[in-house]
Design a protein around this motif. Sequence first.
Motif, PDB file in Angstrom:
ATOM      1  N   UNK A   2     -21.030  41.371  14.438  1.00 26.78           N
ATOM      2  CA  UNK A   2     -20.285  41.009  13.238  1.00 26.78           C
ATOM      3  C   UNK A   2     -19.929  39.527  13.253  1.00 26.78           C
ATOM      4  N   UNK A   3     -19.533  39.030  14.395  1.00 27.03           N
ATOM      5  CA  UNK A   3     -19.191  37.608  14.524  1.00 27.03           C
ATOM      6  C   UNK A   3     -20.423  36.732  14.297  1.00 27.03           C
ATOM      7  N   UNK A   4     -21.551  37.152  14.816  1.00 28.09           N
ATOM      8  CA  UNK A   4     -22.788  36.390  14.625  1.00 28.09           C
ATOM      9  C   UNK A   4     -23.157  36.358  13.149  1.00 28.09           C
ATOM     10  N   UNK A   5     -23.058  37.506  12.481  1.00 31.34           N
ATOM     11  CA  UNK A   5     -23.359  37.560  11.048  1.00 31.34           C
ATOM     12  C   UNK A   5     -22.409  36.669  10.257  1.00 31.34           C
ATOM     13  N   UNK A   6     -21.134  36.718  10.593  1.00 32.39           N
ATOM     14  CA  UNK A   6     -20.135  35.893   9.907  1.00 32.39           C
ATOM     15  C   UNK A   6     -20.440  34.419  10.129  1.00 32.39           C
ATOM     16  N   UNK A   7     -20.825  34.070  11.354  1.00 31.02           N
ATOM     17  CA  UNK A   7     -21.170  32.690  11.675  1.00 31.02           C
ATOM     18  C   UNK A   7     -22.365  32.226  10.843  1.00 31.02           C
ATOM     19  N   UNK A   8     -23.378  33.065  10.709  1.00 28.25           N
ATOM     20  CA  UNK A   8     -24.552  32.712   9.915  1.00 28.25           C
ATOM     21  C   UNK A   8     -24.172  32.519   8.449  1.00 28.25           C
TER      22      UNK A   8
ATOM     23  N   UNK B 122     -22.977  28.741   3.938  1.00 33.31           N
ATOM     24  CA  UNK B 122     -22.014  28.155   3.001  1.00 33.31           C
ATOM     25  C   UNK B 122     -21.906  26.650   3.221  1.00 33.31           C
ATOM     26  N   UNK B 123     -21.920  26.227   4.485  1.00 35.49           N
ATOM     27  CA  UNK B 123     -21.856  24.799   4.785  1.00 35.49           C
ATOM     28  C   UNK B 123     -23.074  24.090   4.210  1.00 35.49           C
ATOM     29  N   UNK B 124     -24.247  24.694   4.361  1.00 30.36           N
ATOM     30  CA  UNK B 124     -25.461  24.091   3.804  1.00 30.36           C
ATOM     31  C   UNK B 124     -25.378  24.011   2.285  1.00 30.36           C
ATOM     32  N   UNK B 125     -24.888  25.083   1.667  1.00 27.17           N
ATOM     33  CA  UNK B 125     -24.769  25.084   0.210  1.00 27.17           C
ATOM     34  C   UNK B 125     -23.764  24.040  -0.252  1.00 27.17           C
ATOM     35  N   UNK B 126     -22.663  23.906   0.467  1.00 27.89           N
ATOM     36  CA  UNK B 126     -21.672  22.885   0.118  1.00 27.89           C
ATOM     37  C   UNK B 126     -22.238  21.482   0.292  1.00 27.89           C
ATOM     38  N   UNK B 127     -23.061  21.303   1.316  1.00 30.24           N
ATOM     39  CA  UNK B 127     -23.686  20.002   1.533  1.00 30.24           C
ATOM     40  C   UNK B 127     -24.587  19.650   0.357  1.00 30.24           C
ATOM     41  N   UNK B 128     -25.361  20.624  -0.095  1.00 27.28           N
ATOM     42  CA  UNK B 128     -26.231  20.397  -1.252  1.00 27.28           C
ATOM     43  C   UNK B 128     -25.388  20.097  -2.481  1.00 27.28           C
ATOM     44  N   UNK B 129     -24.330  20.877  -2.677  1.00 23.46           N
ATOM     45  CA  UNK B 129     -23.482  20.671  -3.847  1.00 23.46           C
ATOM     46  C   UNK B 129     -22.824  19.294  -3.814  1.00 23.46           C
TER      47      UNK B 129
END
Length: 102
Positions: A45-51, A56-63
């Motif tokens: 679950x932690x690994x999935x949450x981390x991914x 989200x970080x990548x999407x925010x970077x693009x935005x």
Amino acid sequence: MSSLAKQLTGVVANTRKLLDLCGSLQAENDMLKLEVQSLKVAVDTSIDKNKQLEEKVKALTVARSLDEVEVGEAGINEKILDTKQKINDFVREIDKCIELLK
């Protein structure tokens, strides 16, 4: 004969103790297996949450890169190419994930 009977009684008593100990160790083993299983689920679950957070970080970077577009034509073209490259990277990652699921 009495000595033999005492020895036999001792063996029976020790056998019962060993069986009781075996039962308690088996119960503890089962409990530890359940704990390991729950910890594995927590790690997954932690690994999935981390991914998800990384995506989200990548999407925010693009935005943010789109927000910082300069008014000039060259700046817009450069940001568009950068955004297209990032979208292509996302598509490649998605394709890799799909291949792993097959």
